[in-house]
Design a protein around this motif. Structure first.
Motif, PDB file in Angstrom:
ATOM      1  N   ASN A  15     -10.178 -57.627 -34.628  1.00 16.08           N
ATOM      2  CA  ASN A  15     -10.017 -56.223 -35.081  1.00 16.08           C
ATOM      3  C   ASN A  15     -10.383 -55.981 -36.486  1.00 16.08           C
ATOM      4  OD1 ASN A  15      -8.873 -55.190 -32.625  1.00 16.08           O
ATOM      5  ND2 ASN A  15      -6.963 -56.511 -33.400  1.00 16.08           N
ATOM      6  N   PHE A  16     -10.242 -56.826 -37.385  1.00 15.76           N
ATOM      7  CA  PHE A  16     -10.721 -56.542 -38.752  1.00 15.76           C
ATOM      8  C   PHE A  16     -11.504 -57.825 -39.288  1.00 15.76           C
ATOM      9  CE2 PHE A  16      -7.085 -53.666 -38.488  1.00 15.76           C
ATOM     10  CZ  PHE A  16      -7.391 -52.836 -39.319  1.00 15.76           C
ATOM     11  N   SER A  17     -12.336 -57.595 -40.242  1.00 13.81           N
ATOM     12  CA  SER A  17     -13.205 -58.811 -40.761  1.00 13.81           C
ATOM     13  C   SER A  17     -13.074 -58.750 -42.203  1.00 13.81           C
ATOM     14  CB  SER A  17     -14.622 -58.669 -40.097  1.00 13.81           C
ATOM     15  OG  SER A  17     -14.608 -58.823 -38.770  1.00 13.81           O
ATOM     16  N   ARG A  33     -12.377 -55.782 -46.738  1.00 12.26           N
ATOM     17  CA  ARG A  33     -11.864 -55.771 -45.408  1.00 12.26           C
ATOM     18  C   ARG A  33     -12.414 -54.449 -44.620  1.00 12.26           C
ATOM     19  NH1 ARG A  33      -6.523 -54.900 -42.772  1.00 12.26           N
ATOM     20  NH2 ARG A  33      -6.198 -56.717 -41.250  1.00 12.26           N
ATOM     21  N   VAL A  34     -12.775 -54.952 -43.699  1.00 19.32           N
ATOM     22  CA  VAL A  34     -13.263 -53.556 -42.626  1.00 19.32           C
ATOM     23  C   VAL A  34     -12.831 -53.910 -41.396  1.00 19.32           C
ATOM     24  CG1 VAL A  34     -15.042 -53.229 -44.236  1.00 19.32           C
ATOM     25  CG2 VAL A  34     -15.656 -54.566 -42.213  1.00 19.32           C
ATOM     26  N   ARG A  35     -12.752 -52.738 -40.512  1.00 22.93           N
ATOM     27  CA  ARG A  35     -12.528 -52.827 -38.979  1.00 22.93           C
ATOM     28  C   ARG A  35     -14.030 -53.603 -38.425  1.00 22.93           C
ATOM     29  NH1 ARG A  35      -8.778 -50.412 -36.331  1.00 22.93           N
ATOM     30  NH2 ARG A  35     -10.101 -50.324 -34.545  1.00 22.93           N
ATOM     31  N   THR A  36     -13.770 -54.496 -37.639  1.00 25.35           N
ATOM     32  CA  THR A  36     -14.936 -55.143 -36.962  1.00 25.35           C
ATOM     33  C   THR A  36     -15.845 -54.398 -36.270  1.00 25.35           C
ATOM     34  OG1 THR A  36     -13.530 -57.205 -36.770  1.00 25.35           O
ATOM     35  CG2 THR A  36     -15.620 -56.960 -35.442  1.00 25.35           C
ATOM     36  N   GLU A  37     -15.403 -53.048 -35.466  1.00 24.93           N
ATOM     37  CA  GLU A  37     -16.303 -52.363 -34.897  1.00 24.93           C
ATOM     38  C   GLU A  37     -17.123 -51.308 -35.702  1.00 24.93           C
ATOM     39  OE1 GLU A  37     -13.252 -48.807 -34.174  1.00 24.93           O
ATOM     40  OE2 GLU A  37     -13.286 -50.115 -32.708  1.00 24.93           O
ATOM     41  N   ASP A  38     -16.577 -51.325 -37.202  1.00 27.04           N
ATOM     42  CA  ASP A  38     -17.487 -50.650 -37.905  1.00 27.04           C
ATOM     43  C   ASP A  38     -18.478 -51.407 -38.899  1.00 27.04           C
ATOM     44  OD1 ASP A  38     -16.044 -48.288 -37.107  1.00 27.04           O
ATOM     45  OD2 ASP A  38     -14.389 -48.749 -38.604  1.00 27.04           O
TER      46      ASP A  38
END
Length: 343
Positions: A15-17, A33-38
């Motif tokens: 979910n997050f990376s 820290r950002v959302r993995t999909e973004d």
């Protein structure tokens, strides 16, 4: 963000990376820290970059997507010891270590196959999953019979055995049989696809000329090895498959032990299965197996045969020639006749 080259370490989660961007001089210019999909969209703002990921399922899928427009590296999961052995292990630390190792050219990298190889791997893995499901359903049926004190002499899942199962008129068995039939139909379809994929590829067609290797095993071996040129010799390939003995050295004393079992588990598994077929169908492999068996027992003999089989695989893929005299002379020291029709 422009200027000098930037190394972007990414600790990937579902979910997050966490991202750490570092310049060539070691200056950290971004930690976030950002959302993995973004993630892909977020990284577009960083120019002149190399992206470093760990080879998790999410990481590999992300790497395949990112490498279309970026330089992408996968860290080697076992050799990147700074991450595994760090006492302070957080997402932030992991991302920074990946960037720092790449910046200083100390990053142990893992192989990221091209998309066509990844697609073959997915087909093979799906077939394996379906086969495991089929086995699980069959075990369930055996369990029901055992609980009810029923025995059947013979194969429960050939035509006669299934007639017996249907005659029991057991609700659970009937349900299992319907599920099993559906799974087996899917396996037939995927087996057809595997055969077609195998016959379309020069390397896999060549592999089917080796004793014990059929369509499924040829495609699996090719997909797991990828580009044979990344292995300088057959010993490196055997090491990749975990088919080399472990070695312990103390002073002048060298002790060899069991195989390492590190590396590619699927490749090691399929080679052992192929070795069992090879010793039944090819005299040279059978003689080799028997010689080792007399000295070290059947288990070590079949592993040694699997390793010998892999050296032949290496020669066939390296030379792009079928299993013939010149291939085996190097390994057996004897003249051999061509072997065909092993599909």
């Amino acid at each position: 963000m422009g200027g000098s080259h930037v190394y972007v370490g990414v600790d990937v989660h579902k979910n997050f990376s966490f991202i750490c961007a570092m310049k060539e001089n070691g200056e950290v210019i971004l930690e976030k820290r950002v959302r993995t999909e973004d993630l892909e969209k977020f990284l577009e703002d960083i120019e002149n970059k190399t992206i470093i990921l760990e080879p998790t399922t999410t990481g590999i899928n992300l790497a395949r997507m990112l490498r279309k427009n970026n330089e992408v590296l996968l860290s080697h999961p076992y050799k990147t010891k700074l991450i595994a052995e760090s006492k302070k292990k957080t997402d932030k630390v992991d991302a920074r270590v990946l960037a720092d190792l790449a910046r200083t050219n100390f990053l142990p990298t893992a192989y990221l196959p091209p998309d066509e190889i990844m697609e073959l791997r997915e087909i093979i893995r799906e077939r394996i999953r379906l086969k495991k499901l089929s086995t699980s359903i069959k075990n369930g049926i055996h369990s029901i019979l055992a609980k009810n004190g029923m025995k059947y002499e013979g194969n429960l899942f050939n035509s006669e055995g299934r007639e017996f199962l249907n005659s029991l008129n057991n609700e659970w068995i009937n349900r299992y049989l319907r599920i099993l039939s559906s799974i087996e139909n899917e396996i037939k379809e995927i087996d057809k696809e595997i055969r077609e994929k195998c016959m379309e590829n020069e390397e896999t067609v060549l592999l089917t000329t080796i004793p014990g290797i059929g369509y499924f095993s040829a495609l699996l071996i090719y997909a797991e090895i990828g580009d044979i040129k990344r292995f300088p010799n057959s010993k490196k390939l055997c090491s990749y498959a975990g088919l080399v003995p472990s070695i312990r050295q103390s002073g002048n004393k060298v002790i060899t032990g069991k195989i390492t079992k590190e590396g590619n588990k699927l490749l090691r598994w399929v080679l052992v299965q192929c070795a069992f077929v090879a010793i039944r169908n090819d005299e040279r492999f059978r003689n080799f197996y028997e010689r080792i068996k007399q000295r070290k027992g059947p288990q070590k003999a079949i592993v040694a045969t699997a390793r010998k089989l892999l050296t032949v695989v290496y020669a066939v893929l390296r030379d792009k020639k079928p299993y013939i005299i010149h291939t085996l002379t190097n390994y057996y020291g004897e003249e051999c006749t061509p072997v065909t029709n092993w599909a």
